[in-house]
Design an enzyme around this catalytic site. Structure first.
Site, PDB file in Angstrom:
ATOM      1  N   HIS A   1      31.376  13.838  53.214  1.00 32.06           N
ATOM      2  CA  HIS A   1      30.665  15.117  53.109  1.00 32.06           C
ATOM      3  C   HIS A   1      29.268  14.977  53.708  1.00 32.06           C
ATOM      4  O   HIS A   1      28.796  13.863  53.957  1.00 32.06           O
ATOM      5  CB  HIS A   1      30.584  15.581  51.646  1.00 32.06           C
ATOM      6  CG  HIS A   1      29.712  14.723  50.776  1.00 32.06           C
ATOM      7  ND1 HIS A   1      30.028  13.417  50.462  1.00 32.06           N
ATOM      8  CD2 HIS A   1      28.536  14.976  50.157  1.00 32.06           C
ATOM      9  CE1 HIS A   1      29.090  12.912  49.677  1.00 32.06           C
ATOM     10  NE2 HIS A   1      28.164  13.836  49.482  1.00 32.06           N
TER      11      HIS A   1
ATOM     12  N   HIS B   1      26.032  15.240  52.782  1.00 29.62           N
ATOM     13  CA  HIS B   1      24.743  14.957  52.171  1.00 29.62           C
ATOM     14  C   HIS B   1      24.175  13.756  52.910  1.00 29.62           C
ATOM     15  O   HIS B   1      24.925  12.928  53.442  1.00 29.62           O
ATOM     16  CB  HIS B   1      24.892  14.658  50.664  1.00 29.62           C
ATOM     17  CG  HIS B   1      24.969  15.901  49.815  1.00 29.62           C
ATOM     18  ND1 HIS B   1      25.697  15.976  48.645  1.00 29.62           N
ATOM     19  CD2 HIS B   1      24.404  17.128  49.987  1.00 29.62           C
ATOM     20  CE1 HIS B   1      25.563  17.190  48.125  1.00 29.62           C
ATOM     21  NE2 HIS B   1      24.786  17.904  48.916  1.00 29.62           N
TER      22      HIS B   1
ATOM     23  N   ASP C   1      22.815  10.927  52.219  1.00 23.56           N
ATOM     24  CA  ASP C   1      23.117   9.528  51.891  1.00 23.56           C
ATOM     25  C   ASP C   1      24.489   9.102  52.418  1.00 23.56           C
ATOM     26  O   ASP C   1      24.853   7.934  52.330  1.00 23.56           O
ATOM     27  CB  ASP C   1      22.985   9.271  50.377  1.00 23.56           C
ATOM     28  CG  ASP C   1      23.785  10.226  49.505  1.00 23.56           C
ATOM     29  OD1 ASP C   1      24.003  11.374  49.928  1.00 23.56           O
ATOM     30  OD2 ASP C   1      24.190   9.820  48.399  1.00 23.56           O
ATOM     31  N   HIS C   2      25.263  10.056  52.974  1.00 24.95           N
ATOM     32  CA  HIS C   2      26.592   9.744  53.520  1.00 24.95           C
ATOM     33  C   HIS C   2      26.695  10.010  55.014  1.00 24.95           C
ATOM     34  O   HIS C   2      27.734   9.752  55.611  1.00 24.95           O
ATOM     35  CB  HIS C   2      27.665  10.567  52.798  1.00 24.95           C
ATOM     36  CG  HIS C   2      27.686  10.298  51.328  1.00 24.95           C
ATOM     37  ND1 HIS C   2      28.608   9.476  50.728  1.00 24.95           N
ATOM     38  CD2 HIS C   2      26.854  10.716  50.337  1.00 24.95           C
ATOM     39  CE1 HIS C   2      28.358   9.406  49.426  1.00 24.95           C
ATOM     40  NE2 HIS C   2      27.291  10.144  49.174  1.00 24.95           N
TER      41      HIS C   2
ATOM     42  N   HIS D   1      32.931  18.622  44.754  1.00 23.46           N
ATOM     43  CA  HIS D   1      31.499  18.337  44.848  1.00 23.46           C
ATOM     44  C   HIS D   1      30.832  19.647  45.269  1.00 23.46           C
ATOM     45  O   HIS D   1      31.507  20.512  45.820  1.00 23.46           O
ATOM     46  CB  HIS D   1      31.308  17.230  45.910  1.00 23.46           C
ATOM     47  CG  HIS D   1      29.974  16.542  45.853  1.00 23.46           C
ATOM     48  ND1 HIS D   1      29.475  15.966  44.717  1.00 23.46           N
ATOM     49  CD2 HIS D   1      29.044  16.312  46.825  1.00 23.46           C
ATOM     50  CE1 HIS D   1      28.287  15.438  44.979  1.00 23.46           C
ATOM     51  NE2 HIS D   1      28.003  15.632  46.255  1.00 23.46           N
TER      52      HIS D   1
ATOM     53  N   ASP E   1      31.589  11.260  46.737  1.00 19.60           N
ATOM     54  CA  ASP E   1      31.013  12.162  45.759  1.00 19.60           C
ATOM     55  C   ASP E   1      31.983  13.244  45.259  1.00 19.60           C
ATOM     56  O   ASP E   1      32.430  14.118  45.993  1.00 19.60           O
ATOM     57  CB  ASP E   1      29.738  12.777  46.328  1.00 19.60           C
ATOM     58  CG  ASP E   1      28.721  11.684  46.649  1.00 19.60           C
ATOM     59  OD1 ASP E   1      29.123  10.508  46.704  1.00 19.60           O
ATOM     60  OD2 ASP E   1      27.542  12.017  46.835  1.00 19.60           O
TER      61      ASP E   1
ATOM     62  N   HIS F   1      27.611   3.440  44.984  1.00 20.10           N
ATOM     63  CA  HIS F   1      26.903   4.725  44.990  1.00 20.10           C
ATOM     64  C   HIS F   1      26.158   4.917  43.670  1.00 20.10           C
ATOM     65  O   HIS F   1      26.388   5.857  42.919  1.00 20.10           O
ATOM     66  CB  HIS F   1      27.911   5.869  45.234  1.00 20.10           C
ATOM     67  CG  HIS F   1      27.276   7.204  45.515  1.00 20.10           C
ATOM     68  ND1 HIS F   1      26.935   8.078  44.510  1.00 20.10           N
ATOM     69  CD2 HIS F   1      26.938   7.814  46.666  1.00 20.10           C
ATOM     70  CE1 HIS F   1      26.422   9.168  45.036  1.00 20.10           C
ATOM     71  NE2 HIS F   1      26.405   9.035  46.347  1.00 20.10           N
TER      72      HIS F   1
END
Ligand SMILES: [Zn+2]
Length: 301
Positions: A63, A65, A67-68, A141, A204, A262
């Site tokens: 996805h 966000h 941090d990914h 999510h 997530d 994570h």
């Protein structure tokens, strides 16, 4: 011997810490490299872990966000700078295509590599080869998120004593494997099913059907456990899992090696994640991920 291992590039949720980079995971699967969720700083983590741009064949983003996915810009430019000679395929939720395009073309550079985009819009098979089938399942999510799973096709293991009892030897062993029978003797008479290995990647999400479907029977499950169990309300509110929930999924799904990752920066004792996953009844191998760790796939059953 073909190498199947997970190279952990980063393990932090939301923001990097002094000891944890944003997410990033490379799965080496025979000759192929699959890069999952490259967060910010992944290019440098690859260098530190001994992973070259040439090692990459697929990029899978759960996805959009940061941090990914913030690492896509650097990784994609590096792939091009190093003139990787083979095609690379990128999977990501189709609803986030505009994010992918922005990251892919974040700054000026010379495009030299064939990077094929194969966005995901529904549960199902994304790619199939002799080595594996790659599948996606929708997660739950606040932004659309898909988990991934590799399933190696089942093979057959030859039984030497059965072969001997039928007097099959030398080139005839290869023949019965290729042709399925030799005279009256069938392949089933002289072999048993060798179950293909399975790898699942669940980021997530809160608990949902997709989590269980991905984890089912996995030899290795890499799963987020952002929170400890005391903060389960936060986890549900923000669409995340706790360590106990992740352990419960692994227990119910018959996972052999559980990799927790994570982590929220609010916690300072990584061992507590293991204790809570164990308290949920998971008894297989367990790794609390840290940056630059390599985890081999468990040996075949
Ligand atoms: Zn995240």
């Amino acid at each position: 011997m073909s190498v199947r291992e997970l190279v952990i590039l980063g393990t932090a949720s939301q923001v990097p810490t002094r000891h944890r980079n944003h997410n990033g995971y490379l799965l080496r699967w025979d000759g192929e490299g699959l890069l999952f969720d490259p967060g910010e700083g992944t290019q440098r983590q690859m260098l530190r872990a001994g992973v070259a741009a040439h090692d990459l064949h697929r990029i899978c983003v759960t996805h959009f966000h940061g941090d990914h996915s913030l690492g896509l810009a650097g990784v994609i430019q590096r792939i091009n700078l190093d003139r990787v000679p083979h095609e690379i395929t990128a999977h990501y939720p189709r609803s986030g295509r505009h994010f992918f395009e922005r990251l892919r073309y974040a700054t000026a550079y010379r495009e030299s590599v064939q990077l094929t985009e194969a966005p995901v819009a529904a549960d199902g098979v994304l790619a199939a080869s002799k080595a594996y089938t790659l599948e996606a399942r929708k997660l739950a999510h606040p932004v659309e998120s898909y988990g991934y799973r590799l399933v190696e096709p089942d093979g057959r293991r030859m039984l030497p004593e059965r072969l001997a009892s039928y007097g099959i030897k030398g080139p005839d062993v290869g023949r019965i494997q290729r042709e399925g029978a030799l005279g009256d003797v069938t392949l089933e008479d002289v072999s048993v099913v060798r179950r293909g290995q399975r790898f699942a990647f669940v980021m997530d999400t809160r608990l949902c059907d997709g989590v269980y479907a991905l984890a089912e029977g996995a030899d290795m499950l890499v799963i987020e456990s952002t929170f400890l169990d005391a903060d389960v309300e936060l986890a549900v509110e923000h669409g995340h899992l706790t360590a106990g929930q992740a352990g419960g999924v692994a227990r119910d799904a018959g996972v052999r090696h559980l990799v927790l990752t994570h982590f929220s920066q609010r916690y300072d004792d990584p061992d507590e994640f293991e204790r809570q996953a164990r308290a949920a009844g998971f008894e297989g191998e367990l790794t609390v991920a840290h940056d630059l760790l390599r985890v081999p796939l468990p040996k075949r059953r």
